[in-house]
Design a protein around this motif. Structure first.
Motif, mmCIF file in Angstrom:
data_model
loop_
_atom_site.group_PDB
_atom_site.id
_atom_site.type_symbol
_atom_site.label_atom_id
_atom_site.label_comp_id
_atom_site.label_asym_id
_atom_site.label_seq_id
_atom_site.Cartn_x
_atom_site.Cartn_y
_atom_site.Cartn_z
ATOM 1 N N ASN A 150 4.442 19.531 2.635
ATOM 2 C CA ASN A 150 5.616 18.854 2.260
ATOM 3 C C ASN A 150 5.017 17.307 1.557
ATOM 4 O O ASN A 150 4.066 17.209 2.485
ATOM 5 C CB ASN A 150 6.828 18.746 3.201
ATOM 6 N N PRO A 151 5.548 17.376 -0.168
ATOM 7 C CA PRO A 151 4.910 16.182 -0.183
ATOM 8 C C PRO A 151 5.279 14.263 0.919
ATOM 9 O O PRO A 151 6.135 14.668 1.365
ATOM 10 C CB PRO A 151 5.308 16.112 -1.687
ATOM 11 N N THR A 152 4.878 13.626 1.006
ATOM 12 C CA THR A 152 4.434 12.920 1.583
ATOM 13 C C THR A 152 4.711 11.180 1.091
ATOM 14 O O THR A 152 3.865 11.461 0.217
ATOM 15 C CB THR A 152 4.126 12.377 3.111
ATOM 16 N N ILE A 153 5.824 9.938 1.438
ATOM 17 C CA ILE A 153 5.184 8.945 0.683
ATOM 18 C C ILE A 153 5.029 7.971 1.990
ATOM 19 O O ILE A 153 6.357 7.941 2.745
ATOM 20 C CB ILE A 153 5.915 8.832 0.115
ATOM 21 N N GLU A 154 3.927 7.565 1.829
ATOM 22 C CA GLU A 154 3.776 6.456 2.805
ATOM 23 C C GLU A 154 3.418 4.514 2.126
ATOM 24 O O GLU A 154 2.836 4.652 1.978
ATOM 25 C CB GLU A 154 2.640 6.104 3.824
ATOM 26 N N ILE A 155 4.861 4.018 2.418
ATOM 27 C CA ILE A 155 4.323 2.341 2.097
ATOM 28 C C ILE A 155 4.397 1.220 3.116
ATOM 29 O O ILE A 155 5.072 1.521 4.189
ATOM 30 C CB ILE A 155 5.836 2.733 1.080
ATOM 31 N N GLN B 105 0.711 -1.367 0.517
ATOM 32 C CA GLN B 105 -0.710 -0.192 -0.081
ATOM 33 C C GLN B 105 0.618 1.349 0.301
ATOM 34 O O GLN B 105 1.887 1.217 0.876
ATOM 35 C CB GLN B 105 -0.816 0.218 1.695
ATOM 36 N N ILE B 106 0.786 1.997 -1.219
ATOM 37 C CA ILE B 106 1.409 3.035 -1.501
ATOM 38 C C ILE B 106 0.592 4.842 -0.753
ATOM 39 O O ILE B 106 -0.282 4.544 -1.606
ATOM 40 C CB ILE B 106 1.695 3.447 -2.306
ATOM 41 N N ARG B 107 0.759 5.334 0.316
ATOM 42 C CA ARG B 107 0.075 6.765 0.126
ATOM 43 C C ARG B 107 0.588 7.166 -0.030
ATOM 44 O O ARG B 107 1.642 8.196 0.690
ATOM 45 C CB ARG B 107 -0.639 6.592 1.800
ATOM 46 N N THR B 108 0.624 8.275 -0.716
ATOM 47 C CA THR B 108 1.567 10.204 -1.096
ATOM 48 C C THR B 108 0.265 11.212 -0.232
ATOM 49 O O THR B 108 -1.239 11.090 -0.354
ATOM 50 C CB THR B 108 1.543 9.585 -2.286
ATOM 51 N N THR B 109 1.157 12.340 -0.051
ATOM 52 C CA THR B 109 0.478 13.694 -0.062
ATOM 53 C C THR B 109 0.845 14.354 -0.480
ATOM 54 O O THR B 109 2.160 14.559 -0.956
ATOM 55 C CB THR B 109 0.435 13.910 1.319
ATOM 56 N N ASP B 110 0.335 15.293 -1.582
ATOM 57 C CA ASP B 110 0.878 16.075 -2.557
ATOM 58 C C ASP B 110 1.590 17.123 -1.854
ATOM 59 O O ASP B 110 0.734 17.820 -0.746
ATOM 60 C CB ASP B 110 -1.040 16.788 -3.834
#
Length: 184
Positions: free
Chosen positions: A175-180, A7-12
């Motif tokens: 800030n952009p974020t990526i959660e995997i 699962q990958i969640r990103t924040t722009d």
């Protein structure tokens, strides 16, 4: 069977901009002017009119004459009357000499001396028409005009120019974020 999941969640990223607009001002001062109009030069030359009036004949007609002319006129009139008197006496003497031939000489002489001659009646204009002589030389007017050109001094003023440049600066709001997540 369970498959592993990823699962990958990103924040722009959110980018904010701080903008300061540029400012520009332009002012144009009015031109500096000096206008002078010298007066025109006006030259007028006049010659007076001359009017000559000769009323000597009109004055003579109403009996206003100078002493020299009056004495001359009276002397001429006296001389004329004296000559007429002499001629009358000569004529009467001749008639008296002829009394022998002409018996009516004395009554004829008496008749000539007692009844005046008839005078013609008429209207006399005093003074006589046209006795005043007029001579007129009209006045002369010469006009000379010299126009003067206007003196115009104009100074153009430069525009006043002002400029403040604008600014754009970026600010990171998020800030952009990526959660995997790995799930098995």
């Amino acid at each position: 069977m369970n498959f592993p999941q990823l699962q990958i969640r990103t924040t722009d990223a959110k980018l904010g901009l701080n903008i300061v607009n540029a400012k520009q001002t332009i002012k144009q001062p009015k031109a500096t002017q000096h206008i002078e109009q010298p007066a025109a030069i006006l030259d007028l030359e006049t010659t007076r009119g001359i009017m000559k009036i000769d009323s000597s004949q009109a004055r003579r007609d109403i009996g206003l004459i100078g002493p020299l002319e009056s004495a001359s006129n009276f002397a001429a009139e006296g001389r004329k009357k004296a000559m007429q008197g002499i001629a009358r006496r000569v004529r009467e003497g001749n008639q008296m000499m002829d009394i022998a031939h002409n018996q009516n000489a004395v009554p004829s002489i008496a008749k000539q001396n007692t009844f005046p001659h008839k005078k013609a009646l008429g209207i006399d204009f005093i003074p006589s028409v046209g006795s005043v002589k007029l001579d007129y030389e009209p006045a002369k007017l010469d006009i000379n005009v010299q126009t003067q050109k206007p003196i115009i001094n104009a100074q153009i003023n430069k525009p006043v120019y002002g400029y403040t440049p604008g600014k754009v600066s970026g600010v990171m709001m998020q800030n952009p974020t990526i959660e995997i997540d790995f799930i098995v």
